[in-house]
Every structure is written in structure tokens, then in C-alpha cells.
Write an enzyme that holds these catalytic residues in place. Structure first.
Site, PDB file in Angstrom:
ATOM      1  CE1 TYR A  36      -3.701   2.495   0.684  1.00 45.40           C
ATOM      2  CE2 TYR A  36      -2.414   3.222   2.572  1.00 45.40           C
ATOM      3  CZ  TYR A  36      -3.473   3.407   1.708  1.00 45.40           C
ATOM      4  OH  TYR A  36      -4.302   4.494   1.868  1.00 45.40           O
ATOM      5  CG  ASP A  40       5.929   3.733   0.696  1.00 48.45           C
ATOM      6  OD1 ASP A  40       6.224   4.319   1.759  1.00 48.45           O
ATOM      7  OD2 ASP A  40       4.766   3.652   0.259  1.00 48.45           O
ATOM      8  CE  LYS A  91       1.253   5.134   8.275  1.00 44.13           C
ATOM      9  NZ  LYS A  91       1.295   4.574   6.929  1.00 44.13           N
TER      10      LYS A  91
HETATM   11  C1  LIG Z   1       0.619   4.922   5.623  1.00 40.22           C
HETATM   12  C2  LIG Z   1       1.328   4.608   4.351  1.00 40.22           C
HETATM   13  C3  LIG Z   1       1.228   5.439   3.219  1.00 40.22           C
HETATM   14  C4  LIG Z   1       0.231   6.551   3.129  1.00 40.22           C
HETATM   15  O1  LIG Z   1       0.463   7.570   4.052  1.00 40.22           O
HETATM   16  P1  LIG Z   1      -0.753   8.579   4.413  1.00 40.22           P
HETATM   17  O2  LIG Z   1      -0.092   9.593   5.280  1.00 40.22           O
HETATM   18  O3  LIG Z   1      -1.782   7.744   5.102  1.00 40.22           O
HETATM   19  O4  LIG Z   1      -1.248   9.137   3.134  1.00 40.22           O
HETATM   20  C5  LIG Z   1       2.045   5.172   2.140  1.00 40.22           C
HETATM   21  N1  LIG Z   1       2.895   4.127   2.151  1.00 40.22           N
HETATM   22  C6  LIG Z   1       3.006   3.312   3.214  1.00 40.22           C
HETATM   23  C7  LIG Z   1       3.986   2.185   3.165  1.00 40.22           C
HETATM   24  C8  LIG Z   1       2.212   3.503   4.324  1.00 40.22           C
HETATM   25  O5  LIG Z   1       2.301   2.652   5.361  1.00 40.22           O
END
Ligand SMILES: *Cc1c(COP(=O)(O)O)cnc(C)c1O
Length: 469
Positions: A153, A248, A281
Site C-alpha cells: 500500500y 516507500d 508517519k
Molecule cells: C501509511 C502509508 C502510506 C500513506 O500515508 P498517508 O499519510 O496515510 O497518506 C504510504 N505508504 C506506506 C507504506 C504507508 O504505510
């Protein structure tokens, strides 16, 4: 009124009233789908306030928080130093629309912690970070195609909502309405951890691929770390075909180590590194701050230095930057050691309780991040020496290696487990497809509450698995 103590009743009147009120003005009563408890049933608890390792709900019930805002709260809630920094910054104005020193200091902290990062741009969410990184990769290479992995995701970026994990996996929607076929047409989805599939897709489409985007260690289909050699295969294959690798680290960054997954698995052979990274995060300390960055020659393509457009009214916001910078500066070696320690304690105790109750399960783990799959993929839960691919070294274990494996879990067993934990004062993520998050504020008392709850929850899960066996 006296403070309620566990075990709590299964109804939660104040939360239920708020949820009913929310449902009239918010679709599904929430602002992000997984919060609605649809994967586990029941009434989502409305948080009144949070402190250290605890959430306190509208009914005054206290829960040990194993969500930690889905990762950001690595220091625990309302950490005094961060609260002070936010108060001070707020007193100097909320947003300027001009450059400010705080955003530079936060960028410097990121660059210092992640050696391959030369430049970053600050944005407001992980979604924005990956969306912008893809635009930059396409602009830099002049190619259209993006490769992603099933179960990973990357936020709700249109082009990446093809076979995504997280909420979508929970709701079993293979795709979402609202994304035109043309938008997903340039996205190729491969099984995670499958080097042969990667090589095959590059052999066929290599000269049209702008980038591969991957979770550094997957945490949105449950925790599924890359198998040994997978990241190196990504580095090698993208390099050989002139494509970029976008790592990511929105979930893993600054949580699993000073830098993130990179700090556990890297550095990689021949000085190779992902070309671009995304973060979010933890780096915002609970505020909406995220970033993408990487090689200076790639970042130089970004406006105003280069032609690829990207912007944001609130990007580099001084209050949010102060929260992020103060959080990162407080993330010392001791903080990471404590998070590792409490994660290992809870992980091992959960697995032992499930063993005692006779519940088949597998533990997926990447550093201090882990999740439990209610599946018989690896009955001893260790990921070790059972003839399946996996690793049982210091940094991760992967009894489940891809999304197909993750989807074999018994979500009804998880729901029973979840509600038993909740009634005993422990708030797990309300979906079997999410990681459990710890913080350095999880002290012995909080951990003790979790350890006491686990055997009850394991028996609740056993009642479901034996009924369906
Ligand atoms: C949480 C998350 C996102 C999206 O971040 P948001 O601040 O919720 O838009 C993208 N990539 C990863 C791996 C995530 O865990």
C-alpha cells in the site's frame, strides 16, 4: 464517577452515541475506512485523549495502544518535549507561506539519518509523497510505466490502487471505482518477493518502465519483509534497465532504526541504494508531515529547480516541522532499543499464548514491526527451518511471503482475538492486515496488561478456529 477497569463490557455507550452522530455527517462515520471496525465488527472506540502508551475513550476506559496512530507515535502520546515544541512553534504563527528555518532543520535531520538521501521535499501525507515521487520518476526517465507489488500500500494514489493492501484487502475489493482504466493501465502489479516475475516483466517492458515502487518491508498486508536478496534484485534490475527504485519507507522510516528498514538491511553491495525514498508517519510526530527525496540529480528535476511540477500551501508547515524534528531528535538509540525490546516481548508472548491454545498462526516481522497471521502456513510461528522460504535472523521473519499467503488467514479468528483483547484493555489494530505498533512509552505496566490479556484472547480465537475446523 469511578474509572472503569477491565474487563470492559462489550458495548460502549458513549462511543456508540458518537458513532451514530458521526454517521450522519461522515461517510461510514469515519475519515479513514479501517477505523470503522468493519473488519472486526462492533463499535469503534472514540478517543477522548491519549497519553504515553494509553488511549482513553469516551466512556473513560483506558486501553494500551498497539496502533500508535498506525506508526507515528514512537515516543508515545503527548510526549512532553514534543508538546512543548508544538506550543512554542504555535506561538510564533501557524503557517507563513514563506520559507522558514524549521523546515530546513527537519530536512537536514532526514538527510543526516538516511545516507543515500541528498535532497528531500516536504509534503503533508504519505499519499502525497508517493504520488509526487512517481511523477518525478516519470518526469526524470521520460517513461510511463510504474511497477508495484500486490499487497503493498502506498496511500490512495490513483495509479497505485490496483490490488492494494490495507483497507482494500480488508474489504476484499480488488480495485476501486473512480479510477479510470487509463490511469491504472500504466501500472504493472507483481507478486511481492518474486524475483522471477520481476525479471520477466523487465525483459518484456524494460524500456517503458519509469520505476519500481515497493514498501521497503511490507507492513500493509500484515508484516511481510523482503526475502534475502529481494531488495538487491530490485536494485540490480532497475539499474540495468535505466529505471528508478522508489523505496516507500512511510511506515518503516525512522521507526525500525535511525533511518528505517535501510538501516537494518543496508548498505547494499557496490554502493547501490534506492534512487528515491518516501517517508511519513514517525517523521511528523503525529502531525501531517511526509517527504520524498533521494539522488540530487533526480530531485533537481523538481520545480522550481527543474520542470516537474509539485507544490503545497501547507508544505513545510512550521508547527508540524517542529513536532517532527523534536520527535526525531528524541528518537535515540535507547528509544529504538526499548521499542525492539517491548515488541519482542509482546510478539513472543502472543505466539506462546496461541500455541498454548492450539491456534495455528505465523508471525511476520520486520525489526520491531510485526503482525500475526491466523494461518497454518507456519504452525510454529517462527519462520525458521520448516522447509519454507523465510528468514529467522536478527531483522525479520517471513513465513508468509506475499499477498496470496497473507489472504489465507482466518479473519474471523482475528476478530474474536481482537475483541477479547479490547475487553481486557488492549487496543489492537482493528484488522488482521495491519502491523502492531509499539512505542518507547510502553512501560512494564502497559506490557503487563497486554501479557495478561493474551491467554484470554488466544482462547477466544481457538473457539472460532475449532468451530470452523
Ligand atoms: C501509511 C502509508 C502510506 C500513506 O500515508 P498517508 O499519510 O496515510 O497518506 C504510504 N505508504 C506506506 C507504506 C504507508 O504505510
Amino acid at each position: 464517577m469511578s474509572t472503569p477497569t477491565p474487563p470492559y463490557p462489550s458495548d460502549a455507550p458513549a462511543s456508540a452515541a458518537l458513532f451514530a452522530r458521526a454517521g450522519t455527517v461522515l461517510p461510514g462515520g469515519v475519515n479513514s475506512p479501517v477505523r470503522a471496525f468493519r473488519a472486526v465488527g462492533g463499535t469503534p472506540r472514540f478517543t477522548d485523549h491519549a497519553s504515553g502508551p494509553y488511549l482513553v475513550d469516551a466512556d473513560g476506559r483506558r486501553y494500551v495502544d498497539l496502533i500508535c496512530s498506525w506508526g507515528p507515535m514512537i515516543l508515545g502520546h503527548a510526549h512532553p518535549e514534543v508538546v512543548d515544541a508544538v506550543r512554542t512553534a504555535a506561538g510564533r504563527g501557524f503557517s507563513y507561506g514563506t520559507p522558514n528555518e524549521g523546515e530546513v532543520a527537519l530536512a537536514e535531520e532526514l538527510v543526516e539519518r538516511v545516507p543515500p538521501l541528498e535532497q528531500v521535499r516536504l509534503v503533508n501525507s504519505g499519499t502525497e509523497a508517493t504520488m509526487s515521487a512517481l511523477r518525478l520518476a516519470r518526469g526524470f526517465t521520460g517513461r510511463p510505466v510504474v511497477v508495484k507489488f500486490a499487497g503493498c500500500y502506498h496511500g490512495h494514489v490513483d495509479a497505485l490502487l490496483a490490488s492494494a493492501g490495507s483497507g482494500l484487502a480488508t474489504f476484499a475489493l480488488p480495485d476501486t471505482p473512480g479510477v479510470p482504466p487509463g490511469t491504472a493501465a500504466d501500472t504493472l502489479v507483481l507478486p511481492y518477493n518474486d524475483v522471477a516475475a520481476l525479471e520477466a516483466v523487465f525483459a518484456e517492458h524494460g524500456d517503458r518502465i519509469a520505476c519500481v515502487v515497493t514498501e521497503a518491508a511490507a507492513g500493509n498486508m500484515g508484516v511481510v519483509p523482503p526475502l534475502p536478496g529481494f531488495t538487491e534484485a530490485l536494485l540490480r534490475t532497475t539499474r540495468a534497465h535505466g529505471a528508478l527504485l522508489v523505496s516507500d519507507e512511510v511506515m518503516t522510516g525512522f521507526r525500525l532504526s535511525r533511518s528505517g528498514w535501510l538501516g537494518l538491511e543496508g548498505p547494499y553491495p557496490d554502493g547501490r541504494a534506492p534512487d528515491l525514498f518516501t517517508f511519513g508517519k514517525v517523521m511528523g510526530g503525529g502531525f501531517p508531515v511526509a517527504a520524498f527525496g533521494g539522488r540530487a540529480d533526480v530531485m533537481a528535476q523538481l520545480a522550481p529547480a527543474g520542470p516537474v511540477y509539485q507544490a503545497g500551501t501547507l508544505s513545510g508547515n512550521p508547527v508540524a516541522a517542529a513536532a517532527g524534528l523534536t520527535t526525531l531528535r528524541a528518537c535515540t538509540a535507547e528509544v529504538y532499543a526499548r521499542v525492539d525490546e517491548v515488541a519482542a516481548t509482546i510478539r513472543d508472548a502472543a505466539s506462546a499464548a496461541l500455541d498454548d491454545a492450539g491456534v495455528a498462526h505465523a508471525v511476520g516481522r520486520a525489526g520491531s514491526m510485526f503482525s500475526i497471521f491466523f494461518t497454518s502456513a507456519d504452525a510454529d510461528g517462527s519462520g525458521a527451518d520448516d522447509g519454507r522460504p523465510g528468514r529467522d535472523d536478527a531483522i525479520g521473519a517471513a513465513p508468509v511471503v506475499d499477498f496470496a499467503g497473507a489472504k489465507r488467514q482466518d479473519t474471523a479468528a482475528y476478530a474474536a482475538f481482537f475483541h477479547a483483547m479490547l475487553s481486557r484493555g488492549v487496543h489492537l489494530p482493528p484488522s488482521a492486515y495491519e502491523a502492531w505498533f509499539l512505542s518507547a512509552a510502553h512501560d512494564d505496566e502497559a506490557v503487563g496488561t497486554v501479557l495478561e490479556a493474551l491467554p484470554h484472547a488466544a482462547r477466544a480465537a481457538a473457539a472460532v478456529t475449532s468451530a470452523t475446523a
